[in-house]
Design a protein around this motif. Structure first.
Motif, PDB file in Angstrom:
ATOM      1  N   LEU A  69      38.004  37.466  39.817  1.00 30.53           N
ATOM      2  CA  LEU A  69      38.264  36.655  41.032  1.00 30.53           C
ATOM      3  C   LEU A  69      38.095  37.408  42.545  1.00 30.53           C
ATOM      4  O   LEU A  69      37.597  36.476  43.406  1.00 30.53           O
ATOM      5  CB  LEU A  69      39.833  36.390  41.053  1.00 30.53           C
ATOM      6  CG  LEU A  69      40.380  35.597  39.700  1.00 30.53           C
ATOM      7  CD1 LEU A  69      42.092  35.535  39.972  1.00 30.53           C
ATOM      8  CD2 LEU A  69      39.782  34.191  40.039  1.00 30.53           C
ATOM      9  N   PHE A  70      38.232  38.681  42.557  1.00 31.75           N
ATOM     10  CA  PHE A  70      37.796  39.478  43.903  1.00 31.75           C
ATOM     11  C   PHE A  70      36.602  39.116  43.994  1.00 31.75           C
ATOM     12  O   PHE A  70      35.833  39.133  45.150  1.00 31.75           O
ATOM     13  CB  PHE A  70      38.119  40.912  43.633  1.00 31.75           C
ATOM     14  CG  PHE A  70      37.887  41.749  44.900  1.00 31.75           C
ATOM     15  CD1 PHE A  70      38.460  41.483  46.197  1.00 31.75           C
ATOM     16  CD2 PHE A  70      36.550  42.375  44.738  1.00 31.75           C
ATOM     17  CE1 PHE A  70      37.969  42.278  46.911  1.00 31.75           C
ATOM     18  CE2 PHE A  70      36.299  43.131  45.744  1.00 31.75           C
ATOM     19  CZ  PHE A  70      36.846  42.987  46.911  1.00 31.75           C
ATOM     20  N   VAL A  71      35.611  39.429  43.035  1.00 33.13           N
ATOM     21  CA  VAL A  71      33.880  39.346  42.964  1.00 33.13           C
ATOM     22  C   VAL A  71      33.636  37.984  43.456  1.00 33.13           C
ATOM     23  O   VAL A  71      32.711  37.702  44.240  1.00 33.13           O
ATOM     24  CB  VAL A  71      33.278  39.869  41.718  1.00 33.13           C
ATOM     25  CG1 VAL A  71      31.771  39.456  41.794  1.00 33.13           C
ATOM     26  CG2 VAL A  71      33.573  41.399  41.600  1.00 33.13           C
ATOM     27  N   GLY A  72      34.089  36.940  42.846  1.00 34.38           N
ATOM     28  CA  GLY A  72      34.044  35.809  43.247  1.00 34.38           C
ATOM     29  C   GLY A  72      34.296  35.329  44.627  1.00 34.38           C
ATOM     30  O   GLY A  72      33.460  34.622  45.359  1.00 34.38           O
ATOM     31  N   ALA A  73      35.488  35.716  45.036  1.00 24.62           N
ATOM     32  CA  ALA A  73      36.022  35.320  46.316  1.00 24.62           C
ATOM     33  C   ALA A  73      35.054  36.010  47.343  1.00 24.62           C
ATOM     34  O   ALA A  73      34.738  35.560  48.492  1.00 24.62           O
ATOM     35  CB  ALA A  73      37.292  35.918  46.621  1.00 24.62           C
ATOM     36  N   PHE A  74      34.746  37.516  47.068  1.00 17.12           N
ATOM     37  CA  PHE A  74      33.853  38.198  48.034  1.00 17.12           C
ATOM     38  C   PHE A  74      32.342  37.513  48.324  1.00 17.12           C
ATOM     39  O   PHE A  74      32.123  37.215  49.133  1.00 17.12           O
ATOM     40  CB  PHE A  74      33.692  39.670  47.357  1.00 17.12           C
ATOM     41  CG  PHE A  74      32.793  40.552  48.301  1.00 17.12           C
ATOM     42  CD1 PHE A  74      33.491  40.858  49.622  1.00 17.12           C
ATOM     43  CD2 PHE A  74      31.530  40.642  48.041  1.00 17.12           C
ATOM     44  CE1 PHE A  74      32.679  41.531  50.279  1.00 17.12           C
ATOM     45  CE2 PHE A  74      30.644  41.509  48.944  1.00 17.12           C
ATOM     46  CZ  PHE A  74      31.248  41.928  50.062  1.00 17.12           C
ATOM     47  N   SER A  75      31.862  37.049  47.043  1.00 17.51           N
ATOM     48  CA  SER A  75      30.770  36.305  47.073  1.00 17.51           C
ATOM     49  C   SER A  75      30.607  35.121  47.888  1.00 17.51           C
ATOM     50  O   SER A  75      30.015  34.776  48.639  1.00 17.51           O
ATOM     51  CB  SER A  75      30.194  35.924  45.577  1.00 17.51           C
ATOM     52  OG  SER A  75      30.079  37.442  44.636  1.00 17.51           O
ATOM     53  N   SER A  80      29.356  31.940  52.563  1.00 15.27           N
ATOM     54  CA  SER A  80      29.835  31.157  53.672  1.00 15.27           C
ATOM     55  C   SER A  80      29.307  31.775  54.875  1.00 15.27           C
ATOM     56  O   SER A  80      29.052  30.827  55.931  1.00 15.27           O
ATOM     57  CB  SER A  80      31.475  30.873  53.562  1.00 15.27           C
ATOM     58  OG  SER A  80      31.712  30.391  52.243  1.00 15.27           O
ATOM     59  N   THR A  81      29.634  32.990  55.165  1.00 15.23           N
ATOM     60  CA  THR A  81      29.442  33.539  56.363  1.00 15.23           C
ATOM     61  C   THR A  81      27.833  33.319  56.687  1.00 15.23           C
ATOM     62  O   THR A  81      27.393  32.947  57.833  1.00 15.23           O
ATOM     63  CB  THR A  81      29.558  35.117  56.260  1.00 15.23           C
ATOM     64  OG1 THR A  81      30.723  35.344  55.998  1.00 15.23           O
ATOM     65  CG2 THR A  81      29.276  35.599  57.489  1.00 15.23           C
ATOM     66  N   ILE A  82      26.868  33.754  55.622  1.00 16.49           N
ATOM     67  CA  ILE A  82      25.566  33.536  55.786  1.00 16.49           C
ATOM     68  C   ILE A  82      25.027  32.208  56.139  1.00 16.49           C
ATOM     69  O   ILE A  82      24.340  31.529  56.923  1.00 16.49           O
ATOM     70  CB  ILE A  82      24.618  34.163  54.726  1.00 16.49           C
ATOM     71  CG1 ILE A  82      24.952  35.341  54.521  1.00 16.49           C
ATOM     72  CG2 ILE A  82      23.290  33.644  54.769  1.00 16.49           C
ATOM     73  CD1 ILE A  82      24.296  36.122  53.182  1.00 16.49           C
ATOM     74  N   ALA A  83      25.900  31.035  55.360  1.00 19.37           N
ATOM     75  CA  ALA A  83      25.326  29.798  55.855  1.00 19.37           C
ATOM     76  C   ALA A  83      25.785  29.193  57.000  1.00 19.37           C
ATOM     77  O   ALA A  83      25.054  28.311  57.570  1.00 19.37           O
ATOM     78  CB  ALA A  83      26.167  28.829  54.577  1.00 19.37           C
ATOM     79  N   ALA A  84      27.210  29.797  57.491  1.00 20.42           N
ATOM     80  CA  ALA A  84      27.493  29.547  58.788  1.00 20.42           C
ATOM     81  C   ALA A  84      26.718  30.038  59.754  1.00 20.42           C
ATOM     82  O   ALA A  84      26.187  29.024  60.896  1.00 20.42           O
ATOM     83  CB  ALA A  84      28.895  30.079  58.869  1.00 20.42           C
ATOM     84  N   ARG A  85      26.226  30.933  59.652  1.00 19.68           N
ATOM     85  CA  ARG A  85      25.132  31.657  60.752  1.00 19.68           C
ATOM     86  C   ARG A  85      23.812  31.085  60.572  1.00 19.68           C
ATOM     87  O   ARG A  85      23.173  30.628  61.781  1.00 19.68           O
ATOM     88  CB  ARG A  85      24.909  33.153  60.452  1.00 19.68           C
ATOM     89  CG  ARG A  85      25.885  34.061  60.413  1.00 19.68           C
ATOM     90  CD  ARG A  85      25.529  35.554  60.170  1.00 19.68           C
ATOM     91  NE  ARG A  85      26.616  36.391  60.595  1.00 19.68           N
ATOM     92  CZ  ARG A  85      26.872  37.748  60.223  1.00 19.68           C
ATOM     93  NH1 ARG A  85      25.642  38.417  59.549  1.00 19.68           N
ATOM     94  NH2 ARG A  85      27.781  38.428  60.450  1.00 19.68           N
ATOM     95  N   ASN A  86      23.517  30.574  59.480  1.00 13.34           N
ATOM     96  CA  ASN A  86      22.209  29.918  59.481  1.00 13.34           C
ATOM     97  C   ASN A  86      22.309  28.505  60.052  1.00 13.34           C
ATOM     98  O   ASN A  86      21.212  27.788  60.779  1.00 13.34           O
ATOM     99  CB  ASN A  86      21.738  29.452  57.842  1.00 13.34           C
ATOM    100  CG  ASN A  86      21.233  30.787  57.297  1.00 13.34           C
ATOM    101  OD1 ASN A  86      20.814  31.737  58.099  1.00 13.34           O
ATOM    102  ND2 ASN A  86      21.263  30.864  55.905  1.00 13.34           N
ATOM    103  N   SER A  87      23.544  27.892  59.735  1.00 14.96           N
ATOM    104  CA  SER A  87      23.882  26.605  60.415  1.00 14.96           C
ATOM    105  C   SER A  87      23.659  26.463  61.898  1.00 14.96           C
ATOM    106  O   SER A  87      23.291  25.755  62.619  1.00 14.96           O
ATOM    107  CB  SER A  87      25.018  26.041  59.885  1.00 14.96           C
ATOM    108  OG  SER A  87      25.202  25.770  58.601  1.00 14.96           O
ATOM    109  N   ALA A  88      24.531  27.810  62.411  1.00 17.22           N
ATOM    110  CA  ALA A  88      24.533  27.818  63.814  1.00 17.22           C
ATOM    111  C   ALA A  88      23.224  27.926  64.349  1.00 17.22           C
ATOM    112  O   ALA A  88      22.995  27.386  65.745  1.00 17.22           O
ATOM    113  CB  ALA A  88      25.843  29.305  64.220  1.00 17.22           C
ATOM    114  N   ALA A  89      22.326  28.747  63.723  1.00 14.87           N
ATOM    115  CA  ALA A  89      21.115  28.930  64.197  1.00 14.87           C
ATOM    116  C   ALA A  89      20.084  27.669  64.394  1.00 14.87           C
ATOM    117  O   ALA A  89      19.703  27.138  65.155  1.00 14.87           O
ATOM    118  CB  ALA A  89      20.173  29.970  63.205  1.00 14.87           C
TER     119      ALA A  89
END
Length: 347
Positions: A69-75, A80-89
């Motif tokens: 669960l921890f590995v899944g949540a971390f992944s 999500s962070t990478i996708a948000a940065r890409n969306s913002a760009a």
């Protein structure tokens, strides 16, 4: 035989308690336990933790599930962070592209507006040439008597002095559809102007080298066709029905200050100059030939006489309010073969 059977029964009876004892021993066997000892390096007290095998299995399984669960949540958080940065760009890039497109559209709108102004200036120039040469007015030229501003005709006779520049209306950002409409309109105006200039060229070509018999001077046919405004001022009453249809107006009224000059709109001969009892007051009629006659009414003073030959633009009277009049103006009519027509086509 009997002794043999007895021995077998005895063996069975002897084995039965042993089997029962074995089953009970197995049933009462305690669960396995695992001891975990903690031995410090400094020789301190050894600590022990005793866990049952079942609890240890449950603990290991729980740790494995928690780790997954921890590995899944971390992944997911990293994704999500990478996708948000890409969306913002991407959004920032789209905003920059949109700003560039808006700027380009604004520049295109300015160019379309400049083309529209140039077409209006070209129309004014053409009409000035027509007026100066005596050629027929352009077919697409209308006047204030038709409910439109006559300034596009290049004639300042409607009284505009250039000091009034009021503008208004809601602010609407130009979009591609509106700019497209303006460009389509300019394209149509270009086609009309091209045809009109070809007609003007043909008229001027046909008029070259002709002579006026009376003076021997060259003149351009069309100078006897009304084509200018008889006076500066505002059109206070157009041609046609007025006053809710209770009156037919056979000309147009151009209002201005008392004493404003009234000029002949074409070359011709004065046939009437003086008082008219039919409501026109001081009136001038000019015969231009070819069945065309113009009339100027309500003058304060007439400065020509019957039989006098006048040229286009020559002062023939001064504006007044004689006859049936509510204020200083000139009543202007155009007659063709004895019938009144709308003077708008000759302004």
């Amino acid at each position: 035989m009997d002794s043999s059977n007895e021995q077998k029964e005895k063996q069975v009876l002897d084995q039965a308690p042993a089997a029962e004892h074995s089953v009970k021993a197995k049933a009462k066997k305690p669960p396995k336990q695992i001891t975990i000892k903690w031995i410090p390096d400094d020789g301190g007290e050894v600590k022990s933790i005793r866990l049952s095998e079942r609890l240890l299995k449950y603990g290991i399984a729980s740790l494995a599930v928690g780790a997954l669960l921890f590995v899944g949540a971390f992944s997911y958080a990293v994704y999500s962070t990478i996708a948000a940065r890409n969306s913002a760009a991407e959004i920032q890039e789209l905003r920059q592209v949109n700003n560039i497109q808006q700027e380009q559209l604004l520049q295109l709108s300015k160019k379309a507006n400049a083309l529209q102004d140039q077409m209006e200036q070209l129309t004014q120039t053409e009409n000035e040439i027509r007026r100066m040469s005596g050629a027929q007015p352009a077919a697409d030229t209308t006047a204030a008597g038709d409910g439109q501003n006559a300034s596009a005709a290049g004639d300042d006779g409607n009284g505009g002095d250039g000091t009034h520049d009021g503008q208004g209306g809601p602010y609407v950002r130009p979009d591609i559809d509106k700019v497209g409409q303006v460009l389509d309109m300019v394209e149509k105006q270009v086609a009309v102007r091209k045809q009109s200039l070809e007609e003007l060229k043909s008229q001027l070509k046909d008029s070259q080298g002709l002579l006026m018999p009376e003076s021997g001077l060259t003149t351009i046919p069309g100078s006897t066709t009304p084509s200018i405004w008889p006076a500066r001022g505002d059109v206070s009453s157009p041609f046609g029905l007025r006053w809710n249809g209770s009156d037919f107006h056979p000309g147009i009224d151009i209002a201005n200050d008392m004493g404003t000059p009234i000029v002949a709109t074409a070359d011709g001969t004065v046939v009437t100059a003086g008082w008219n009892s039919g409501g026109y007051g001081n009136m001038v009629d000019i015969d231009h030939g070819n069945g065309i006659m113009t009339r100027y009414g309500h003058a304060m003073q007439v400065v020509v006489v019957a039989g006098q030959h006048v040229r286009r633009g020559q002062v023939i009277a001064y504006m007044g309010s004689t006859g049936f009049s509510t204020g200083p103006h000139v009543h202007y009519e155009v007659h063709v073969n004895g019938q009144v027509v709308n003077p708008a086509a000759y302004l």
